[in-house]
Write an enzyme that holds these catalytic residues in place. Structure first.
Site, short mmCIF file in Angstrom:
data_model
loop_
_atom_site.label_atom_id
_atom_site.label_comp_id
_atom_site.label_asym_id
_atom_site.label_seq_id
_atom_site.Cartn_x
_atom_site.Cartn_y
_atom_site.Cartn_z
CG HIS A 194 -1.79 1.09 1.48
ND1 HIS A 194 -3.15 0.95 1.61
CD2 HIS A 194 -1.55 2.41 1.64
CE1 HIS A 194 -3.70 2.12 1.85
NE2 HIS A 194 -2.74 3.03 1.87
CB CYS A 249 -1.23 11.04 5.37
SG CYS A 249 -0.98 10.60 7.09
ZN ZN Z 1 -3.07 4.87 2.71
#
Ligand code: ZN
Length: 323
Positions: free
Chosen positions: A210, A243
């Site tokens: 990922h 993020c």
């Molecule tokens: Zn992620």
């Protein structure tokens, strides 16, 4: 023609990892439509939403509605992200709508505290209970380990610590472990070495990569993982996602960029690339800003016969300095 190679499995995580990082909340009806479009691209794995607290992630407050309303073909494995015991209880109210859960924690103490306000040990104990209950419900469990390749707070994360967490999750019943480069700190050499060791330590478990494209190395890292034997990836259409740390970070590897690379290398994915690109285009239209996906700008690779120019592609007159 490239040689035929192994099938690569891709889980589309944009409706969760992507939508949750958008500053604005996307309309429920638009989410449902995008999820339905994605589910008809040949993707076999789709993370539709998460069951986190609505006051923490208001962008996904309508997760239950999206999960209830989206019409998804039976051959698509639907997963939801479950943070804790309470999240699983909420998800189980819609048990018939999904087959997999993803549980997650961070490989570093500081990131885990920032993300879920628990120590790594507390998270593991809680997740073991979640996994046990989920398995009783017949759900397949994936464990996602965030900041597995580096932590924005603590720096280096020893692979041995990551593997120890993975082993706990496997012992609890996870059939798949995903390793997240949550803030894009990994490099290809590190990734190759990491997965080489991971396959030795975690034999028999599906290992998933990922990657985020925070520093532009997402596809290079995906290639390194592929070379190390990884055949399962998570990605986000349009390069949605990101993020909060570092601020302004770009998103996950764009699913269409990854699929294009895999297809060009001869790895089948069963995904219809133009249909996937339509999904990214639609997300870009809805969000009203250019998304990071390279294929959205350049389109798929088209191989023309020798001497033929691709239609509509002409250099400006007098421009000779391109290398
Ligand atoms: Zn992620």
């Amino acid at each position: 023609m490239p040689a035929a190679q192994d099938l690569v499995r891709i889980r589309e995580v944009g409706p969760r990892d992507g939508f949750q990082n958008e500053p604005e909340v996307i309309d429920t009806a638009d989410k449902v439509r995008l999820v339905e479009m994605l589910a008809r691209t040949g993707l076999r794995r789709l993370e539709v939403t998460s069951f986190v607290r609505a006051d923490v992630i208001p962008q996904l407050a309508d997760g239950p509605e999206v999960l209830r309303e989206a019409e998804i073909p039976d051959d698509v494995a639907v997963s939801v992200l479950v943070p804790n015991e309470r999240g699983l209880d909420d998800a189980l109210a819609l048990r018939e709508r999904f087959s997999d859960i993803n549980v997650f924690l961070s490989a570093s103490e500081t990131h885990n505290r920032e993300n879920v306000n628990r120590s790594v040990a507390e998270s593991l104990t809680g997740l073991e209970a979640v996994i046990a209950q989920a398995r009783e419900e017949g759900l397949r469990c994936e464990g996602v380990i965030s900041v597995a390749f580096g932590c924005p707070y603590e720096g280096e994360v020893p692979p041995a610590a990551v593997f120890a967490i993975a082993e706990r999750l496997v012992a609890a019943g996870c059939e798949e472990i995903a390793f997240g480069d949550t803030t894009g700190m990994a490099n290809p050499a590190q990734v190759r070495e990491f997965f080489g060791e991971a396959f030795e330590r975690l034999g028999g478990v599906e290992l998933t990569a990922h990657f985020h494209n925070t520093r532009g190395q997402g596809l290079a890292n995906a290639f390194a993982a592929l070379e190390a034997g990884v055949r399962s990836f998570e990605a986000s259409f349009g390069e949605l996602g990101g993020c909060p740390v570092p601020r302004g970070a770009t998103g996950n590897v764009a699913t269409e960029d990854l699929v294009s690379m895999l297809h060009e290398m001869g790895h089948p994915t069963e995904i219809d690339l133009p249909a996937l690109l339509d999904c990214a285009r639609e997300a870009q239209r809805l969000l009203g800003r250019p998304l990071g996906s390279h294929l959205l700008s350049a389109g798929p690779v088209v191989w023309h016969g020798r001497g033929a120019s691709p239609p509509g592609l002409t250099f400006p007159t007098g421009c000779t300095g391109n290398t």
